[in-house]
Write a protein that holds these residues in place. Structure first.
Motif, PDB file in Angstrom:
ATOM      1  N   VAL A 208       0.843  -1.204   0.000  1.00  0.00           N
ATOM      2  CA  VAL A 208       0.000   0.000   0.000  1.00  0.00           C
ATOM      3  C   VAL A 208       0.877   1.254   0.000  1.00  0.00           C
ATOM      4  O   VAL A 208       0.585   2.229  -0.695  1.00  0.00           O
ATOM      5  CB  VAL A 208      -0.982  -0.001   1.194  1.00  0.00           C
ATOM      6  CG1 VAL A 208      -1.928   1.185   1.101  1.00  0.00           C
ATOM      7  CG2 VAL A 208      -1.792  -1.287   1.202  1.00  0.00           C
ATOM      8  N   TYR A 209       1.991   1.229   0.753  1.00  0.00           N
ATOM      9  CA  TYR A 209       2.926   2.356   0.726  1.00  0.00           C
ATOM     10  C   TYR A 209       3.414   2.589  -0.702  1.00  0.00           C
ATOM     11  O   TYR A 209       3.509   3.712  -1.172  1.00  0.00           O
ATOM     12  CB  TYR A 209       4.161   2.063   1.601  1.00  0.00           C
ATOM     13  CG  TYR A 209       3.953   2.160   3.089  1.00  0.00           C
ATOM     14  CD1 TYR A 209       2.712   2.471   3.640  1.00  0.00           C
ATOM     15  CD2 TYR A 209       5.018   1.953   3.961  1.00  0.00           C
ATOM     16  CE1 TYR A 209       2.547   2.559   5.010  1.00  0.00           C
ATOM     17  CE2 TYR A 209       4.860   2.048   5.329  1.00  0.00           C
ATOM     18  CZ  TYR A 209       3.620   2.339   5.851  1.00  0.00           C
ATOM     19  OH  TYR A 209       3.471   2.423   7.208  1.00  0.00           O
ATOM     20  N   GLU A 211       2.042   1.614  -3.531  1.00  0.00           N
ATOM     21  CA  GLU A 211       0.970   2.077  -4.413  1.00  0.00           C
ATOM     22  C   GLU A 211       0.756   3.586  -4.247  1.00  0.00           C
ATOM     23  O   GLU A 211       0.622   4.324  -5.227  1.00  0.00           O
ATOM     24  CB  GLU A 211      -0.334   1.318  -4.118  1.00  0.00           C
ATOM     25  CG  GLU A 211      -1.584   1.867  -4.790  1.00  0.00           C
ATOM     26  CD  GLU A 211      -1.439   2.051  -6.291  1.00  0.00           C
ATOM     27  OE1 GLU A 211      -0.702   1.276  -6.921  1.00  0.00           O
ATOM     28  OE2 GLU A 211      -2.046   2.999  -6.833  1.00  0.00           O
ATOM     29  N   SER A 212       0.754   4.020  -2.998  1.00  0.00           N
ATOM     30  CA  SER A 212       0.537   5.429  -2.719  1.00  0.00           C
ATOM     31  C   SER A 212       1.703   6.268  -3.276  1.00  0.00           C
ATOM     32  O   SER A 212       1.497   7.312  -3.892  1.00  0.00           O
ATOM     33  CB  SER A 212       0.416   5.605  -1.200  1.00  0.00           C
ATOM     34  OG  SER A 212      -0.089   6.859  -0.879  1.00  0.00           O
ATOM     35  N   PHE A 215       1.540   6.648  -7.085  1.00  0.00           N
ATOM     36  CA  PHE A 215       0.592   7.656  -7.572  1.00  0.00           C
ATOM     37  C   PHE A 215       1.134   9.067  -7.352  1.00  0.00           C
ATOM     38  O   PHE A 215       1.039   9.919  -8.227  1.00  0.00           O
ATOM     39  CB  PHE A 215      -0.764   7.478  -6.887  1.00  0.00           C
ATOM     40  CG  PHE A 215      -1.788   8.442  -7.398  1.00  0.00           C
ATOM     41  CD1 PHE A 215      -2.257   8.338  -8.701  1.00  0.00           C
ATOM     42  CD2 PHE A 215      -2.256   9.479  -6.605  1.00  0.00           C
ATOM     43  CE1 PHE A 215      -3.194   9.241  -9.199  1.00  0.00           C
ATOM     44  CE2 PHE A 215      -3.184  10.377  -7.103  1.00  0.00           C
ATOM     45  CZ  PHE A 215      -3.655  10.266  -8.397  1.00  0.00           C
ATOM     46  N   LYS A 216       1.717   9.299  -6.192  1.00  0.00           N
ATOM     47  CA  LYS A 216       2.240  10.645  -5.915  1.00  0.00           C
ATOM     48  C   LYS A 216       3.366  11.011  -6.875  1.00  0.00           C
ATOM     49  O   LYS A 216       3.533  12.170  -7.228  1.00  0.00           O
ATOM     50  CB  LYS A 216       2.736  10.731  -4.471  1.00  0.00           C
ATOM     51  CG  LYS A 216       1.606  10.669  -3.451  1.00  0.00           C
ATOM     52  CD  LYS A 216       2.175  10.662  -2.043  1.00  0.00           C
ATOM     53  CE  LYS A 216       1.096  10.319  -1.038  1.00  0.00           C
ATOM     54  NZ  LYS A 216       1.681  10.094   0.289  1.00  0.00           N
TER      55      LYS A 216
ATOM     56  N   VAL B  91       2.121   8.248   6.708  1.00  0.00           N
ATOM     57  CA  VAL B  91       1.852   8.047   5.277  1.00  0.00           C
ATOM     58  C   VAL B  91       0.440   8.517   4.929  1.00  0.00           C
ATOM     59  O   VAL B  91      -0.540   8.022   5.472  1.00  0.00           O
ATOM     60  CB  VAL B  91       1.998   6.557   4.886  1.00  0.00           C
ATOM     61  CG1 VAL B  91       1.656   6.362   3.413  1.00  0.00           C
ATOM     62  CG2 VAL B  91       3.408   6.074   5.181  1.00  0.00           C
ATOM     63  N   ALA B  92       0.365   9.505   4.032  1.00  0.00           N
ATOM     64  CA  ALA B  92      -0.930   9.931   3.506  1.00  0.00           C
ATOM     65  C   ALA B  92      -1.224   9.067   2.277  1.00  0.00           C
ATOM     66  O   ALA B  92      -0.519   9.144   1.277  1.00  0.00           O
ATOM     67  CB  ALA B  92      -0.883  11.407   3.124  1.00  0.00           C
ATOM     68  N   PHE B  93      -2.240   8.232   2.361  1.00  0.00           N
ATOM     69  CA  PHE B  93      -2.540   7.329   1.248  1.00  0.00           C
ATOM     70  C   PHE B  93      -3.204   8.095   0.125  1.00  0.00           C
ATOM     71  O   PHE B  93      -4.199   8.782   0.335  1.00  0.00           O
ATOM     72  CB  PHE B  93      -3.452   6.191   1.719  1.00  0.00           C
ATOM     73  CG  PHE B  93      -2.803   5.336   2.765  1.00  0.00           C
ATOM     74  CD1 PHE B  93      -1.802   4.447   2.423  1.00  0.00           C
ATOM     75  CD2 PHE B  93      -3.160   5.449   4.098  1.00  0.00           C
ATOM     76  CE1 PHE B  93      -1.177   3.672   3.385  1.00  0.00           C
ATOM     77  CE2 PHE B  93      -2.540   4.686   5.072  1.00  0.00           C
ATOM     78  CZ  PHE B  93      -1.545   3.791   4.708  1.00  0.00           C
ATOM     79  N   LYS B  94      -2.647   7.962  -1.061  1.00  0.00           N
ATOM     80  CA  LYS B  94      -3.223   8.624  -2.226  1.00  0.00           C
ATOM     81  C   LYS B  94      -3.114   7.744  -3.446  1.00  0.00           C
ATOM     82  O   LYS B  94      -2.021   7.432  -3.902  1.00  0.00           O
ATOM     83  CB  LYS B  94      -2.482   9.945  -2.498  1.00  0.00           C
ATOM     84  CG  LYS B  94      -3.039  11.108  -1.715  1.00  0.00           C
ATOM     85  CD  LYS B  94      -2.584  12.428  -2.279  1.00  0.00           C
ATOM     86  CE  LYS B  94      -2.998  13.575  -1.381  1.00  0.00           C
ATOM     87  NZ  LYS B  94      -4.443  13.785  -1.327  1.00  0.00           N
ATOM     88  N   SER B  95      -4.262   7.332  -3.951  1.00  0.00           N
ATOM     89  CA  SER B  95      -4.286   6.569  -5.193  1.00  0.00           C
ATOM     90  C   SER B  95      -5.734   6.381  -5.620  1.00  0.00           C
ATOM     91  O   SER B  95      -6.607   6.195  -4.767  1.00  0.00           O
ATOM     92  CB  SER B  95      -3.633   5.201  -4.988  1.00  0.00           C
ATOM     93  OG  SER B  95      -3.998   4.341  -6.059  1.00  0.00           O
ATOM     94  N   ILE B  98      -7.153   3.215  -4.139  1.00  0.00           N
ATOM     95  CA  ILE B  98      -7.373   3.092  -2.693  1.00  0.00           C
ATOM     96  C   ILE B  98      -8.508   4.038  -2.294  1.00  0.00           C
ATOM     97  O   ILE B  98      -8.432   5.232  -2.555  1.00  0.00           O
ATOM     98  CB  ILE B  98      -6.106   3.481  -1.884  1.00  0.00           C
ATOM     99  CG1 ILE B  98      -4.873   2.687  -2.347  1.00  0.00           C
ATOM    100  CG2 ILE B  98      -6.342   3.270  -0.391  1.00  0.00           C
ATOM    101  CD1 ILE B  98      -3.556   3.164  -1.724  1.00  0.00           C
ATOM    102  N   HIS B 135      -7.230  -1.459  -2.449  1.00  0.00           N
ATOM    103  CA  HIS B 135      -7.330  -1.436  -0.991  1.00  0.00           C
ATOM    104  C   HIS B 135      -8.368  -0.440  -0.503  1.00  0.00           C
ATOM    105  O   HIS B 135      -8.686   0.519  -1.196  1.00  0.00           O
ATOM    106  CB  HIS B 135      -5.996  -1.012  -0.355  1.00  0.00           C
ATOM    107  CG  HIS B 135      -4.852  -1.894  -0.696  1.00  0.00           C
ATOM    108  ND1 HIS B 135      -4.027  -1.672  -1.777  1.00  0.00           N
ATOM    109  CD2 HIS B 135      -4.404  -3.018  -0.108  1.00  0.00           C
ATOM    110  CE1 HIS B 135      -3.119  -2.625  -1.825  1.00  0.00           C
ATOM    111  NE2 HIS B 135      -3.322  -3.461  -0.837  1.00  0.00           N
ATOM    112  N   LEU B 172      -6.015  -1.378   7.009  1.00  0.00           N
ATOM    113  CA  LEU B 172      -6.074  -1.568   5.560  1.00  0.00           C
ATOM    114  C   LEU B 172      -6.761  -2.884   5.213  1.00  0.00           C
ATOM    115  O   LEU B 172      -6.436  -3.924   5.778  1.00  0.00           O
ATOM    116  CB  LEU B 172      -4.646  -1.636   4.992  1.00  0.00           C
ATOM    117  CG  LEU B 172      -3.788  -0.382   5.101  1.00  0.00           C
ATOM    118  CD1 LEU B 172      -2.333  -0.732   4.787  1.00  0.00           C
ATOM    119  CD2 LEU B 172      -4.307   0.687   4.146  1.00  0.00           C
TER     120      LEU B 172
END
Lengths: 237, 212
Positions: A208-209, A211-212, A215-216, B91-95, B98, B135, B172
């Motif tokens: 998940v890290y 994936e994030s 995207f960034k 961690v700021a989740f961005k996608s 998600i 996710h 998650l």
């Protein structure tokens, strides 16, 4: 295909003008071998912008007739954030059927897949792939490409916003130390399992890290994300 | 039955809307004692309800709210990125792959809480499957982890704050791990039911064959 998508995203990142975005939309149409590709956006001040492969005659006609007010794609996607297959929309009214006939005459295909995008401060955009084929073929196409299209749609929107405000990159895309750690481990050639172990997180959290972070960074995939992070000096391995 | 409704569609079902926001007040303010705002109508609403989120709602036979949860894409403003970074290692989740899931709520009027929970989980799993999500990142009552685990789809807990009743967890869920068989069994529905809920919500009644 992945290599071509990486190359496309790299070109997209170099673009600095609306003309450049238009050319890339045309290239992306060719890359996916579909009839049409459409990106259109309405910013917070209500100003529209579009990069698309429809004929200019059709665009003029559409605007002249104010079809945005009855277009099921616009009505079905506005204020939404889930991807929409055109088959799920309401095309039943007489006016809409006429609109559809005209669209078909103007070369617009019978299949469509639209991705609504919510930008900052009420900005809204729609990224659409349009094609002429059977339902079975279309299902195969969307199943195969939906994830890449979701990303590309957001990257194109981000680029359009950057060009509009004339800044390099949008704010608020900073990577946290943990995301940088994760990318560094992969950049050093460690397996996901080993990287997760070193960072004392599970492999799932690591994914998940990454994936994030992908995207960034505006990357196509993990390898691309690591390469971009290195190229921009965000990680050193 | 399960409804998928964006906030701007809630006004079409006032009874469902009002009972949902009142049940949220009951659950989060009265039962869990979270620091949430309850307005003059008795609604628990926050700024994310104004972002036109997508609600997954279990509707009871009388038309009122039986349970619900709220989804937003992490590409826009989310509660976890705005308020809970200390629980996610910063961690700021961005996608677009998600989505955030918050305000998992059950109505005190529902007499089959376990079944409602299972139906909501199943509806969430179907959402992820149909919209190609990877996710969900959730903010939840930490004691619910036990319930999620019993259903075979526990979140991975990233962090937790507080103790006992007001403990809040961030975790998650991986959509590819959703145990559809088990969720169907717990929800008391047949295979394919969740797909039908989703189609009913997102497929327009007047859809016709597009002209080839």
């Amino acid at each position: 295909m992945q290599t071509k998508i990486v190359a496309f995203i790299e070109r997209l990142q170099q673009v600095t003008t609306f003309d450049g975005i238009q050319r890339l939309i045309e290239q992306l149409r060719d890359l996916y071998q579909v009839e049409h590709l459409i990106y259109h956006s309405v910013n917070s001040a209500g100003e529209p912008y579009a990069a698309l492969t429809y004929s200019l005659d059709w665009v003029d006609h559409y605007l002249e007739q104010d079809y945005g007010r009855i277009d099921p794609v616009v009505l079905g996607c506005y204020q939404r954030f889930h991807p929409v297959d055109w088959k799920r929309l309401d095309w039943s009214s007489k006016r809409v059927r006429n609109f559809l006939l005209e669209a078909s005459d103007a070369g617009i295909g019978n299949q469509g897949f639209s991705i609504p995008i919510r930008g900052p401060n009420g900005q809204f955009a729609l990224f659409t792939v349009n094609h002429r084929c059977s339902d079975e073929e279309w299902l195969r196409f969307t199943d195969a490409h939906v994830r890449d299209l979701l990303l590309i749609a957001h990257y194109v929107n981000q680029k359009a916003l950057e060009v509009e405000r004339g800044t390099d990159r949008l704010p608020d895309q900073s990577l946290s130390p943990r995301e940088l750690d994760a990318l560094t481990m992969l950049g050093m050639g460690k397996s996901r399992g080993h990287a997760a172990e070193i960072l004392s997180i599970s492999e799932h959290t690591l994914r998940v890290y990454i994936e994030s972070a992908r995207f960034k960074l505006g990357a196509a995939n993990t390898t691309h994300a690591v390469a971009l992070a290195m190229a921009r000096g965000k990680i050193i391995v | 039955m399960i409804r998928y409704l964006y906030a701007d569609q809630l006004d079409e079902t006032p009874k469902l809307r009002d009972s949902m926001f009142r049940d949220r007040a009951w659950q989060f303010r009265q039962r869990l004692n979270w620091q949430v705002n309850v307005d003059a109508r008795g609604f628990e609403r926050d700024q994310y309800d104004d972002e036109n989120p997508l609600y997954v709602i279990h509707q009871l036979a009388d038309g009122s709210h039986g349970g619900s949860m709220r989804f937003l894409p992490t590409t826009g403003p989310t509660m976890v990125n705005d308020h809970f970074l200390d629980l996610t290692n910063g961690v700021a989740f961005k996608s677009p792959l998600i989505w955030e899931c918050t305000r998992f709520c059950q109505s005190p009027r529902s007499d089959a809480a376990a079944r409602v929970s299972a139906r909501l989980m199943l509806a969430a799993a179907e959402l992820g499957r149909q919209f190609s999500l990877d996710h969900a990142v959730g903010v939840f009552d930490a004691r619910m982890v036990r319930v999620y685990r019993a259903m075979g789809w526990a979140p991975e807990l990233l962090g937790q704050q507080g103790e006992g009743a007001d403990a809040i967890g961030v975790g998650l869920w991986e959509f590819s791990r959703a145990p559809f068989h088990r969720l169907n069994a717990r929800a008391g529905v047949r295979d394919g039911t969740a797909g039908r809920w989703l189609r009913q919500a997102f497929q327009s009644a007047g859809q016709v064959e597009l002209i080839a």
